[in-house]
Motif scaffolding. Structure first.
Motif, PDB file in Angstrom:
ATOM      1  N   LEU A  53      36.225  16.845   5.879  1.00  7.26           N
ATOM      2  CA  LEU A  53      35.874  18.064   6.424  1.00  7.26           C
ATOM      3  C   LEU A  53      36.855  18.806   6.789  1.00  7.26           C
ATOM      4  CD1 LEU A  53      32.901  16.609   8.852  1.00  7.26           C
ATOM      5  CD2 LEU A  53      32.792  18.548   7.255  1.00  7.26           C
ATOM      6  N   SER A  54      37.868  17.966   7.231  1.00  7.07           N
ATOM      7  CA  SER A  54      39.040  18.596   7.798  1.00  7.07           C
ATOM      8  C   SER A  54      39.987  19.669   6.677  1.00  7.07           C
ATOM      9  CB  SER A  54      40.290  17.755   7.988  1.00  7.07           C
ATOM     10  OG  SER A  54      39.602  17.001   9.288  1.00  7.07           O
ATOM     11  N   GLN A  55      39.843  19.228   5.166  1.00  4.22           N
ATOM     12  CA  GLN A  55      40.354  19.826   3.986  1.00  4.22           C
ATOM     13  C   GLN A  55      39.510  21.099   4.183  1.00  4.22           C
ATOM     14  OE1 GLN A  55      40.195  16.800   0.872  1.00  4.22           O
ATOM     15  NE2 GLN A  55      42.315  17.548   0.656  1.00  4.22           N
ATOM     16  N   LEU A  56      38.109  20.877   4.083  1.00  5.13           N
ATOM     17  CA  LEU A  56      37.372  22.202   3.899  1.00  5.13           C
ATOM     18  C   LEU A  56      37.494  23.285   5.093  1.00  5.13           C
ATOM     19  CD1 LEU A  56      34.737  23.610   2.699  1.00  5.13           C
ATOM     20  CD2 LEU A  56      33.336  22.141   4.381  1.00  5.13           C
ATOM     21  N   LEU A  57      37.856  22.814   6.254  1.00  3.26           N
ATOM     22  CA  LEU A  57      37.909  23.652   7.359  1.00  3.26           C
ATOM     23  C   LEU A  57      39.230  24.362   6.969  1.00  3.26           C
ATOM     24  CD1 LEU A  57      36.418  21.509  10.103  1.00  3.26           C
ATOM     25  CD2 LEU A  57      35.337  23.785   9.482  1.00  3.26           C
ATOM     26  N   GLU A  58      40.300  23.358   6.841  1.00  2.72           N
ATOM     27  CA  GLU A  58      41.751  23.984   6.468  1.00  2.72           C
ATOM     28  C   GLU A  58      41.779  25.097   5.265  1.00  2.72           C
ATOM     29  OE1 GLU A  58      43.989  20.481   6.299  1.00  2.72           O
ATOM     30  OE2 GLU A  58      43.949  20.042   8.375  1.00  2.72           O
ATOM     31  N   GLN A  59      41.336  24.780   4.364  1.00  2.00           N
ATOM     32  CA  GLN A  59      41.160  25.589   3.110  1.00  2.00           C
ATOM     33  C   GLN A  59      40.406  26.788   3.231  1.00  2.00           C
ATOM     34  OE1 GLN A  59      41.014  23.737  -0.630  1.00  2.00           O
ATOM     35  NE2 GLN A  59      42.179  21.872  -0.132  1.00  2.00           N
ATOM     36  N   SER A  60      39.400  26.916   4.505  1.00  2.00           N
ATOM     37  CA  SER A  60      38.678  28.091   4.651  1.00  2.00           C
ATOM     38  C   SER A  60      39.251  29.025   5.608  1.00  2.00           C
ATOM     39  CB  SER A  60      37.245  27.599   5.064  1.00  2.00           C
ATOM     40  OG  SER A  60      36.387  26.826   4.093  1.00  2.00           O
ATOM     41  N   GLN A  61      40.519  28.541   6.027  1.00  2.00           N
ATOM     42  CA  GLN A  61      41.300  29.491   6.895  1.00  2.00           C
ATOM     43  C   GLN A  61      40.516  29.703   8.096  1.00  2.00           C
ATOM     44  OE1 GLN A  61      41.955  33.012   4.617  1.00  2.00           O
ATOM     45  NE2 GLN A  61      43.072  32.069   2.779  1.00  2.00           N
ATOM     46  N   CYS A  62      40.023  28.480   8.639  1.00  2.00           N
ATOM     47  CA  CYS A  62      39.384  28.665   9.880  1.00  2.00           C
ATOM     48  C   CYS A  62      40.176  27.896  11.059  1.00  2.00           C
ATOM     49  CB  CYS A  62      38.047  27.958   9.967  1.00  2.00           C
ATOM     50  SG  CYS A  62      36.819  29.052   8.933  1.00  2.00           S
ATOM     51  N   GLN A  63      40.234  28.336  12.183  1.00  2.00           N
ATOM     52  CA  GLN A  63      40.686  27.249  13.448  1.00  2.00           C
ATOM     53  C   GLN A  63      39.333  26.477  13.732  1.00  2.00           C
ATOM     54  OE1 GLN A  63      43.010  29.169  16.183  1.00  2.00           O
ATOM     55  NE2 GLN A  63      42.743  30.966  15.216  1.00  2.00           N
ATOM     56  N   PHE A  64      39.634  25.144  13.884  1.00  2.00           N
ATOM     57  CA  PHE A  64      38.532  24.328  14.180  1.00  2.00           C
ATOM     58  C   PHE A  64      38.917  23.321  15.628  1.00  2.00           C
ATOM     59  CE2 PHE A  64      40.792  22.189  10.928  1.00  2.00           C
ATOM     60  CZ  PHE A  64      40.714  20.999  11.376  1.00  2.00           C
ATOM     61  N   LYS A  65      37.984  22.567  16.263  1.00  2.00           N
ATOM     62  CA  LYS A  65      38.203  21.797  17.071  1.00  2.00           C
ATOM     63  C   LYS A  65      36.923  20.661  16.717  1.00  2.00           C
ATOM     64  CE  LYS A  65      39.656  21.846  21.205  1.00  2.00           C
ATOM     65  NZ  LYS A  65      40.221  22.104  22.606  1.00  2.00           N
ATOM     66  N   ILE A  66      37.331  19.303  16.753  1.00  2.00           N
ATOM     67  CA  ILE A  66      36.388  18.436  16.692  1.00  2.00           C
ATOM     68  C   ILE A  66      35.851  17.787  18.159  1.00  2.00           C
ATOM     69  CG2 ILE A  66      35.651  16.254  15.533  1.00  2.00           C
ATOM     70  CD1 ILE A  66      36.253  18.596  13.589  1.00  2.00           C
ATOM     71  N   PHE A  67      34.737  17.474  18.396  1.00  2.00           N
ATOM     72  CA  PHE A  67      34.414  16.973  19.730  1.00  2.00           C
ATOM     73  C   PHE A  67      33.537  15.569  19.358  1.00  2.00           C
ATOM     74  CE2 PHE A  67      35.118  21.169  20.490  1.00  2.00           C
ATOM     75  CZ  PHE A  67      35.943  21.329  21.763  1.00  2.00           C
ATOM     76  N   ASP A  68      33.660  14.693  20.250  1.00  2.00           N
ATOM     77  CA  ASP A  68      32.811  13.534  20.068  1.00  2.00           C
ATOM     78  C   ASP A  68      31.542  14.008  21.321  1.00  2.00           C
ATOM     79  OD1 ASP A  68      31.824  10.616  19.793  1.00  2.00           O
ATOM     80  OD2 ASP A  68      32.105  10.684  22.235  1.00  2.00           O
ATOM     81  N   LEU A  69      30.317  13.813  21.042  1.00  2.00           N
ATOM     82  CA  LEU A  69      29.194  13.893  21.707  1.00  2.00           C
ATOM     83  C   LEU A  69      28.219  12.608  22.075  1.00  2.00           C
ATOM     84  CD1 LEU A  69      29.805  17.082  20.988  1.00  2.00           C
ATOM     85  CD2 LEU A  69      27.400  17.439  21.220  1.00  2.00           C
ATOM     86  N   ARG A  98      31.147  10.799  26.712  1.00  2.00           N
ATOM     87  CA  ARG A  98      31.456  12.104  27.359  1.00  2.00           C
ATOM     88  C   ARG A  98      31.796  13.318  26.237  1.00  2.00           C
ATOM     89  NH1 ARG A  98      35.937  12.675  29.930  1.00  2.00           N
ATOM     90  NH2 ARG A  98      35.081  14.198  31.339  1.00  2.00           N
ATOM     91  N   ILE A  99      31.647  14.395  26.548  1.00  2.00           N
ATOM     92  CA  ILE A  99      31.955  15.515  25.626  1.00  2.00           C
ATOM     93  C   ILE A  99      33.408  15.759  25.476  1.00  2.00           C
ATOM     94  CG2 ILE A  99      31.901  17.980  24.832  1.00  2.00           C
ATOM     95  CD1 ILE A  99      29.126  18.052  26.153  1.00  2.00           C
ATOM     96  N   GLN A 100      34.311  15.228  24.416  1.00  2.00           N
ATOM     97  CA  GLN A 100      35.721  15.110  24.536  1.00  2.00           C
ATOM     98  C   GLN A 100      36.141  15.465  23.049  1.00  2.00           C
ATOM     99  OE1 GLN A 100      36.929  11.393  25.904  1.00  2.00           O
ATOM    100  NE2 GLN A 100      35.000  10.442  24.890  1.00  2.00           N
ATOM    101  N   ALA A 101      37.161  16.175  23.355  1.00  2.00           N
ATOM    102  CA  ALA A 101      37.928  16.796  21.860  1.00  2.00           C
ATOM    103  C   ALA A 101      38.863  15.432  21.222  1.00  2.00           C
ATOM    104  CB  ALA A 101      38.847  17.932  22.393  1.00  2.00           C
ATOM    105  N   ILE A 102      38.680  15.442  19.900  1.00  2.00           N
ATOM    106  CA  ILE A 102      39.376  14.463  19.098  1.00  2.00           C
ATOM    107  C   ILE A 102      40.426  15.246  18.434  1.00  2.00           C
ATOM    108  CG2 ILE A 102      39.175  12.637  17.194  1.00  2.00           C
ATOM    109  CD1 ILE A 102      36.322  12.571  18.047  1.00  2.00           C
ATOM    110  N   ASP A 103      41.628  14.838  18.543  1.00  2.00           N
ATOM    111  CA  ASP A 103      42.769  15.555  17.989  1.00  2.00           C
ATOM    112  C   ASP A 103      42.440  15.591  16.402  1.00  2.00           C
ATOM    113  OD1 ASP A 103      45.613  16.164  18.216  1.00  2.00           O
ATOM    114  OD2 ASP A 103      45.691  14.769  16.604  1.00  2.00           O
ATOM    115  N   ASN A 104      42.668  16.759  15.922  1.00  2.00           N
ATOM    116  CA  ASN A 104      42.566  17.042  14.642  1.00  2.00           C
ATOM    117  C   ASN A 104      43.378  16.209  13.538  1.00  2.00           C
ATOM    118  OD1 ASN A 104      41.242  19.350  15.293  1.00  2.00           O
ATOM    119  ND2 ASN A 104      42.451  20.719  14.759  1.00  2.00           N
ATOM    120  N   LYS A 105      44.842  15.723  14.087  1.00  2.00           N
ATOM    121  CA  LYS A 105      45.432  14.875  13.178  1.00  2.00           C
ATOM    122  C   LYS A 105      44.528  13.382  13.111  1.00  2.00           C
ATOM    123  CE  LYS A 105      49.945  12.855  12.561  1.00  2.00           C
ATOM    124  NZ  LYS A 105      51.297  12.896  12.878  1.00  2.00           N
TER     125      LYS A 105
END
Length: 357
Positions: free
Chosen positions: A7-23, A26-33
């Motif tokens: 998914l990370s490759q797909l989002l990066e190559q699509s020239q999008c900014q993105f954030k991943i969250f655990d749901l 608790r709702i919390q961000a997961i570092d992209n790396k």
């Protein structure tokens, strides 16, 4: 473009900014790396729930209008994602966008048929309405987008001007908007003052529970955390405490600094009468990070064993031991515990595990 393997490759190559969250918890961000390492099977998923990763993937272009996927992937016994599942989901995405694994421009608008194709796969799920409302408020606050139409009315209610019993017209989205913006417009102060008044007004309990539910997923200011801790301890000291309210307070405190949360957990775990199943589920589901010492983990499991609910004991132990940060805290307890009650529950857990193999 290069072949897409995650998914990370797909989002990066699509020239999008993105954030991943655990749901899941608790709702919390997961570092992209970190998420890329999880996708590649280099490390376990950080916040598993019932051996699944429950994700929200938010991505956007320069207009900051996000698109969101809610995804659920099974995990293996090590807590790792299955690469086949990731590959299968990517196939659904590339088919929906009518491209072949070559970095689709995800920011294009989908037709209704494409949206249906993308939604019709085994990896999407729909969070409950409460969590959905919180997530949308959080992501809109994060991107600097406007609040919902219910925001100002909710502020008006929590100021006390409408009367605490007149909560029926307050929209949940307005409550979650306030909680996702605690550092704006004195919202943190507003909520802190309102909590004391709402706790003292029985007719305000529905609004109080809705507020506490929204606070579960945000980082609390110190003063707000202090107020919640005070209210929780006050309830714990009553001759007939409301255990469901204590559970809601504990969940709400999960975003507090450990200086405020840990003393509350110690107070609860010190008294068997406060360790109701709902309270223990709240601790396991929201405050798991505070179970990272052998002493507190042992206390928690002892109280859980004392409920005499072996199925719940098995479920929560299996769930907590899957969390990477807790695995080596909980596993040693299987072979060493000073409590006969806990030893019996752990023995029953091991016997059931063996019989299920």
């Amino acid at each position: 473009m290069n072949a897409i393997h995650n998914l990370s490759q797909l989002l990066e190559q699509s020239q999008c900014q993105f954030k991943i969250f655990d749901l899941g918890r608790r709702i919390q961000a997961i570092d992209n790396k970190e998420f890329k390492q999880v996708e590649m099977g280099q490390k376990p998923y950080p916040y598993p729930l019932q051996r699944h990763a429950n994700l929200a993937v938010a991505y956007w272009n320069d207009k900051h209008q996000p698109w969101i996927w809610f995804l659920k992937f099974p995990l293996d016994e090590r807590g790792l994602l299955n690469q086949t599942d990731i590959g299968n989901f990517l196939k659904y995405v590339t088919e929906a966008f009518s491209v072949k694994s070559s970095g689709a421009l995800l920011s294009q608008e989908l037709t209704e048929e494409q949206q249906q194709h993308l939604a019709n796969n085994p990896y999407t799920f729909k969070p409950n309405d409460d969590k959905m409302a919180v997530f949308h408020s959080l992501i809109r606050a994060d991107l600097g987008l406007p609040t919902s139409q219910y925001y100002e009315h909710a502020q008006h209610y929590f100021s006390g001007d409408l009367g605490w019993s007149h909560w029926q017209t307050v929209g949940l989205q307005g409550i979650t908007d306030i909680c996702s913006r605690l550092n704006s417009e004195q919202n943190g102060v507003l909520i802190r003052k309102a909590l004391t008044n709402m706790a003292a007004e029985p007719n305000a309990q529905p609004a109080l529970y809705a507020l506490l539910g929204a606070l579960e997923h945000v980082t609390l200011t110190d003063k707000l955390a202090e107020r919640l801790a005070e209210l929780t301890k006050q309830e714990c000291q009553l001759s007939q405490p409301d255990l469901f309210l204590i559970s809601a307070y504990v969940r709400a405190l999960s975003g507090a600094h450990s200086d405020y949360l840990e003393p509350v957990l110690e107070t609860i775990l010190a008294k068997p009468e406060l360790s109701h199943t709902e309270v223990l589920i709240a601790i396991a589901g929201r405050c798991w990070a505070q179970l990272n010492t052998e002493a507190r983990a042992g206390k928690f499991l002892l109280r859980l064993a004392q409920t005499k609910n072996q199925n719940l004991f098995n479920q929560l132990f299996a769930d907590l031991v899957m969390i990477p940060d807790l695995r080596f805290t909980f596993l040693p307890l299987l072979s060493h515990t000073p409590s006969p009650e806990l030893a019996n529950a752990l023995y029953a857990l091991q016997q059931q595990t063996k019989s299920g193999q």
